[in-house]
Write an enzyme that holds these catalytic residues in place. Sequence first.
Site, PDB file in Angstrom:
ATOM      1  CG  PHE A 235      -1.691   1.299   1.393  1.00 63.07           C
ATOM      2  CD1 PHE A 235      -3.055   1.293   1.102  1.00 63.07           C
ATOM      3  CD2 PHE A 235      -1.112   2.505   1.791  1.00 63.07           C
ATOM      4  CE1 PHE A 235      -3.816   2.456   1.209  1.00 63.07           C
ATOM      5  CE2 PHE A 235      -1.865   3.672   1.897  1.00 63.07           C
ATOM      6  CZ  PHE A 235      -3.216   3.644   1.604  1.00 63.07           C
ATOM      7  CD  GLU A 236       5.143   2.752  -1.963  1.00 56.52           C
ATOM      8  OE1 GLU A 236       5.070   2.859  -3.212  1.00 56.52           O
ATOM      9  OE2 GLU A 236       6.220   2.738  -1.356  1.00 56.52           O
TER      10      GLU A 236
END
Length: 338
Positions: A235-236
Amino acid sequence: PGYNNNVGHDVSDVYDEVHVAGAVLRANATLLMLSRNSDIDAAVRTVKVLEDRFNRNYRYPWVFLNDQPFTEDFKRRVSILTSGPVYFEKILDEHWYHPKWINETLAQEGRRKMEEDGVIYGGSVSYRNMCRFNSGFFYRQPLLQNYKYYWRVEPGAHFHCDANFDPFAFMQENNKVYGFTITLYEIERTIESLWSTVSNFITEHPEFVSPNSAMDFISDDEGESYNLCHFWSNFEIADMDFWRGPAYTAFFDYLESSGGFYYERWGDAPVHSIAAALFGGTDRIHFFREIGYEHFPATHCPTEEELWRLGRCTCDPTHSFDYEGESCLWRWGSLIGQ
Ligand code: GDP
Ligand code: MN
């Protein structure tokens, strides 16, 4: 070359405050998925849930990247799910495969030993290509030149809550460069020489270190050693102009020239995290606590009753990874005084 389904506009239109079929695109941003053709079943489930929970209200574009050409089947199954434009691109070979000067004997020996030691993906070349690509090349892909912010989404990841806000707009309005949901410890065996390489780099380039650096998040002894904390990069939500900027460019080149992506098994997660902490600094990093996020084997669930309820979350707020022993979130909390 992209699938322009339904909304009938080109990627260059996707910009500040552009109205697309009733939706308002407020940031220059894209959803981004690196995927193999064989990841299709997991990919479509993830795209569908993120569309339902967030993107159908915003219609941000999707960019799909692959080291192989996407199959027609992959494109077809994805394109019926997306609310905005969708683009598929094959990664340039020189961005995916190791540079010619890598000593294959050394690299092979490193893989053999790591596999022997039972390290996950320890013997894998393709995993190393992927980590290096995510560290230093994805934001150089031609399709991504049009965008500033991206949300990295992996096939199989799950989103547990409605996003009743636009995280990209949040990033923009608050001048953030990096957003995360889960933080944990890296496997030391994969990055044995990373910290000494980082230390040498910042000794040579003290000018890149932010006066507000988050060194205390990643080191317990003022930079002497790495405590292995990193943001989980599956997740970014982040600013590609930060990766494209002078500090990260010099940093990545320095890391690359040491060969550690291949001789060891440096992950893009510690590489991104260390850079965000040192060059971005504490106030440019954001914890997206309201985004319920699951990537096996960890789930971040909003623990605040109000956020959990408003988000109509499907995760259990009493079992968030935030409070597990393997989480580094308490360090982040103490750094920002929470
Ligand atoms: P993990 O999360 O560390 O277990 O690694 P994953 O297997 O999930 O890989 C991370 C991301 O890179 C996912 O989006 C995968 O689909 C993608 N990925 C990994 N290896 C390859 C590869 O060889 N080719 C392509 N196209 N994508 C890959
Ligand atoms: Mn994954």
